[in-house]
Design an enzyme around this catalytic site. Structure first.
Site, PDB file in Angstrom:
ATOM      1  N   GLU A 313      24.380  42.072  32.407  1.00  0.00           N
ATOM      2  CA  GLU A 313      23.468  40.967  32.753  1.00  0.00           C
ATOM      3  C   GLU A 313      22.317  41.447  33.628  1.00  0.00           C
ATOM      4  O   GLU A 313      21.985  40.839  34.646  1.00  0.00           O
ATOM      5  CB  GLU A 313      24.241  39.841  33.443  1.00  0.00           C
ATOM      6  N   ASP A 387      34.251  34.841  29.124  1.00  0.00           N
ATOM      7  CA  ASP A 387      33.810  34.577  30.493  1.00  0.00           C
ATOM      8  C   ASP A 387      34.501  33.371  31.112  1.00  0.00           C
ATOM      9  O   ASP A 387      33.908  32.305  31.172  1.00  0.00           O
ATOM     10  CB  ASP A 387      32.290  34.358  30.501  1.00  0.00           C
ATOM     11  N   GLU A 415      33.749  27.454  37.674  1.00  0.00           N
ATOM     12  CA  GLU A 415      32.440  27.492  37.021  1.00  0.00           C
ATOM     13  C   GLU A 415      32.433  26.719  35.707  1.00  0.00           C
ATOM     14  O   GLU A 415      31.504  25.979  35.426  1.00  0.00           O
ATOM     15  CB  GLU A 415      32.031  28.961  36.777  1.00  0.00           C
TER      16      GLU A 415
HETATM   17  C1  BDP Z   1      29.421  34.622  34.814  1.00  0.00           C
HETATM   18  C2  BDP Z   1      28.554  33.863  35.770  1.00  0.00           C
HETATM   19  C3  BDP Z   1      27.532  34.714  36.464  1.00  0.00           C
HETATM   20  C4  BDP Z   1      28.214  35.951  37.026  1.00  0.00           C
HETATM   21  C5  BDP Z   1      28.921  36.694  35.922  1.00  0.00           C
HETATM   22  C6  BDP Z   1      29.729  37.885  36.405  1.00  0.00           C
HETATM   23  O1  BDP Z   1      27.910  32.839  35.044  1.00  0.00           O
HETATM   24  O2  BDP Z   1      26.934  33.933  37.458  1.00  0.00           O
HETATM   25  O3  BDP Z   1      27.296  36.785  37.640  1.00  0.00           O
HETATM   26  O4  BDP Z   1      29.837  35.841  35.303  1.00  0.00           O
HETATM   27  O5  BDP Z   1      30.953  37.746  36.442  1.00  0.00           O
HETATM   28  O6  BDP Z   1      30.585  33.860  34.669  1.00  0.00           O
HETATM   29  O7  BDP Z   1      29.189  38.923  36.706  1.00  0.00           O
END
Ligand code: BDP
Length: 722
Positions: A313, A387, A415
């Site tokens: 990301e 996720d 989340e």
């Molecule tokens: C996702 C989240 C994000 C996190 C990412 C992570 O949306 O905010 O940074 O995982 O785990 O669930 O790095």
């Protein structure tokens, strides 16, 4: 002169104020550590006699914590002042200590038994010796004594018999860590309970009482590490300006057995070191990290190590320099090894330039690296491959890396499960993943056995939970969010505990011992996560939440910068059917699991229905186990989710008067928000999917209150946690 009237008004004011004070007192701050007087004469009598005198010999910061906790807890629970002394005078004595620091513990002859409990474990035993009756908390280390103390207190808080104690207890997993996704500006990524607990501005001078209460709560459930900063890291935390603040926190937590860890931004050598590169094989870069690590240890001699999110990301990482994850992790590991620090390298990676199913990418990248990591590296793997969805099959990496210690990463913060407003007790979800059979060494190779190291003989073991706590007075926003923090810690210590038993303890310690209350609330909790699955993502659907904020439905999300950030990518609904084909005819993500798992999941008829649309794209008229066609089953599941929330509301409303009014009302209001959310999910998703299925919602089910256009037009602003 004060007239009769004014005396009367004063009296009224007094009555009013005193009721207000009682109400304010029940604000949830005390968590499960309430220590109010036990309301049970028989039990009280037993405890008062056995624990009449408390002996703690020796002194150290941890033993001071033990003494203070016993004093506070016993004083409250037993309603009598407690003297902690260093000599046994009375006939009945509670004694806590290690054989090394307490001659009294030494004299009880527990050395043999103590051998089996290791460094952090403890014994709780009833012993007669020299005409006295002892209740002993014994351990090999002081932190073991602290864990034993909390265990005994839990027994008292849940009113268990302590007359014939023979408890021998030790953690199944070595590193039990909270991950805080806290930014230096005190916002919390995916945090729904206010701001970050860490008040960087006032540190290091100001040690907020909250830090100590945080440490006490964590120690009471066996958590022994905390990563203070967000995985989307800021390299500033590694500068001296911040390291003195980190040191202050580490000093505050140390007596409670909690080590401090930081997230390391991979590009730090460039950002704060003024180097031109962060290439892990570059000598200057290696030297920079070595120097930085040495510097950190001058502040914090027992610093735990780094957690790293790299090449995921948009975060920088070794792949920016055409190096592997192992190159990156090993470079940091080499710097930490001489000091005993560890690297927790996350496997949550995916790349939009790789046209592969996102569910496959972590395995594709990490599996070939098995055996190439240094011994102080652990790879931290999310419970599922996408996720933190309300339900995911266990991650295929579990069982696939026998030569690399894998850590579990659970998300305690909700989340994707209704955030700070929905009641979802997560222990059943954690347990479900841990029970998953990887078949790595044949049947019975559960994920729990991978994580606790017993399957592959890992040299170190660990489990992490992304924290749900913040500055809200009750720590977690939803009063029931506390149960998830609690359950994570209890399972990290002992994954064999049942979700029911954990809920039972928590309810008694947090709310009430009343058997009807306990059984009704437990029932609510036990069904709550399944309710969320049903009204959000039944039958294996996933990642169809609102864009970015992830609160509320968004199955229509499409056309975003990357396909795997859209909902249509995941549900693949067409006029013919719905679901993501991950079998041989599709992305073949299933091939990443053991053959026995594949055999079960590749056939829709034998695939557990909860994963049906995770692995299969099926026609709308596919016959499900209930006998209903897929479309109708989907309608039933969504409606069932709403019904479950209504059932929770009914149960809770029936409990008025059995719990303080303040928390009663909070939960009542939150459940009504949850019912609204559940209806929104049901209606929006069914109307949207109906545009493909072109079938009616079964006659007998409640119909959506609004049009699809209406639901699609909703655009909640400033949802917390982004
Ligand atoms: C996702 C989240 C994000 C996190 C990412 C992570 O949306 O905010 O940074 O995982 O785990 O669930 O790095």
């Amino acid at each position: 002169m004060i007239g009769k009237k004014s005396i009367y008004s004063l009296l009224l004011l007094f009555v009013f104020l005193s009721t207000q004070t009682t109400a304010w007192a029940e604000d949830g701050y005390r968590l499960w550590q309430r220590y109010d007087l036990l309301q049970d004469k028989g039990t009280l009598k037993q405890y008062r006699q056995a624990l009449g005198e408390v002996v703690v010999q020796g002194s150290s910061p941890t033993l001071t914590v033990v003494k203070e906790e016993l004093q506070m807890a016993l004083g409250g629970l037993l309603g009598q002042p407690v003297q902690v002394t260093d000599q046994a005078r009375k006939k009945d004595v509670l004694v806590a200590g290690t054989p090394a620091t307490s001659p009294l513990i030494k004299s009880l002859g527990l050395d043999e038994q103590l051998k089996s409990v290791g460094k952090e474990g403890f014994l709780l035993v009833s012993r007669k010796s020299g005409g006295k009756r002892y209740t002993a908390i014994a351990a090999n280390s002081e932190v073991g004594v602290l864990y034993g103390t909390f265990h005994l207190l839990r027994m008292l808080q849940t009113k268990q018999d302590i007359s014939q104690l023979q408890v021998s207890n030790s953690p199944k997993i070595q590193h039990r860590i909270l991950n805080h996704w806290d930014n230096l500006d005190r916002t919390v990524e995916r945090g729904y309970a206010g701001f970050s607990l860490w008040d960087w501005h006032k540190l290091p001078e100001y040690i907020d009482q909250r830090y100590l209460d945080y440490a006490r709560a964590n120690a009471s459930i066996g958590i022994n590490g905390t990563v203070l900063t967000n995985v989307n890291a800021n390299s500033l935390v590694l500068t001296p300006e911040y390291l003195v603040k980190v040191k202050a926190l580490a000093d505050a937590f140390r007596p409670y057995g909690i080590k401090v860890y930081l997230t390391a931004r991979f590009s730090s050598p460039i950002e704060i070191g003024k180097l031109k590169t962060a290439d892990p094989l570059n000598d200057e870069v290696k030297a920079w990290w070595q120097k930085k690590v040495n510097e950190i240890y001058t502040y914090i001699p027992d610093f735990g190590g780094f957690l790293v999110k790299a090449n995921s990301e948009g975060q920088p990482g070794p792949q920016n320099y055409k190096r592997t994850h192992a190159d990156g992790a090993n470079m940091l590991a080499d710097a930490l090894a001489p000091k005993g620090g560890i690297v927790m390298w996350r496997a949550f990676v995916y790349d939009n330039n790789v046209p592969e199913d996102r569910a496959k990418q972590a395995y594709t990248e990490f599996k070939p690296l098995d055996g190439t990591f240094r011994s102080n590296v652990m790879v931290q793997v999310k419970n599922g491959a996408i996720d933190f969805q309300p339900r995911e099959p266990f991650h295929p990496l579990f069982g696939a890396m026998p030569k690399t210690p894998l850590m579990m990463e659970f998300q305690i913060t909700q989340e994707y499960l209704g955030q700070g407003t929905n009641l979802a007790y997560l222990a059943p979800m954690f347990k479900e993943t841990l029970a998953g059979d990887t078949y790595a060494n044949g049947k019975g190779s559960s994920v729990a056995k991978v994580i606790d190291g017993s399957l592959h003989n890992y040299s170190q073991t660990g489990i992490a939970g992304v924290s749900n706590i913040g500055t809200d007075r009750n720590w977690t926003s939803h009063p029931f969010g506390q149960a998830n923090w609690y359950a994570f810690g209890r399972l990290a210590w002992d994954h064999a505990l049942s979700s029911e038993d954990i809920a039972d303890e928590w309810i008694k310690m947090t709310f009430s011992h009343d058997p009807t209350f306990v059984s009704k609330v437990k029932q609510m909790m036990m069904g709550s996560r399944e309710a969320v699955v049903n009204y959000m993502t039944p039958l294996g659907l996933h990642h169809i939440m609102g864009w970015n904020h992830h609160y509320g439905p968004g199955p229509w999300i499409k056309d975003k910068p990357r396909a795997d950030w859209t909902s249509v990518y995941y549900h693949r609904a067409t006029e013919k059917g719905i679901g993501f084909d991950r079998t041989k005819t599709g992305s073949n993500a299933l091939a990443q699991y053991a053959p026995q798992v594949q055999a079960q999941w590749e056939n829709p008829a034998t695939c557990p229905e909860e994963f049906l649309l995770w692995f299969h794209h099926l026609p709308w008229d596919y016959k499900t186990k209930s006998g209903r066609e897929l479309w109708n089953e989907l309608c039933y599941r969504y409606s069932g989710g709403v019904d479950s929330v209504r059932a929770m509301q009914k149960t809770w409303n029936g409990l008025q008067g059995q719990v303080d009014q303040e928390r009663f009302k909070q939960v009542q209001m939150l459940l009504s928000m949850q019912e609204k959310d559940a209806k929104l999910w049901r209606d929006a998703c069914l109307l949207y999917f109906q545009t493909f299925s072109k079938r009616p919602i079964p006659q007998e089910l409640e119909k959506p209150a609004n049009t699809l256009d209406y639901y699609m037009s909703l655009d909640p602003k400033f949802v917390p946690g982004i």
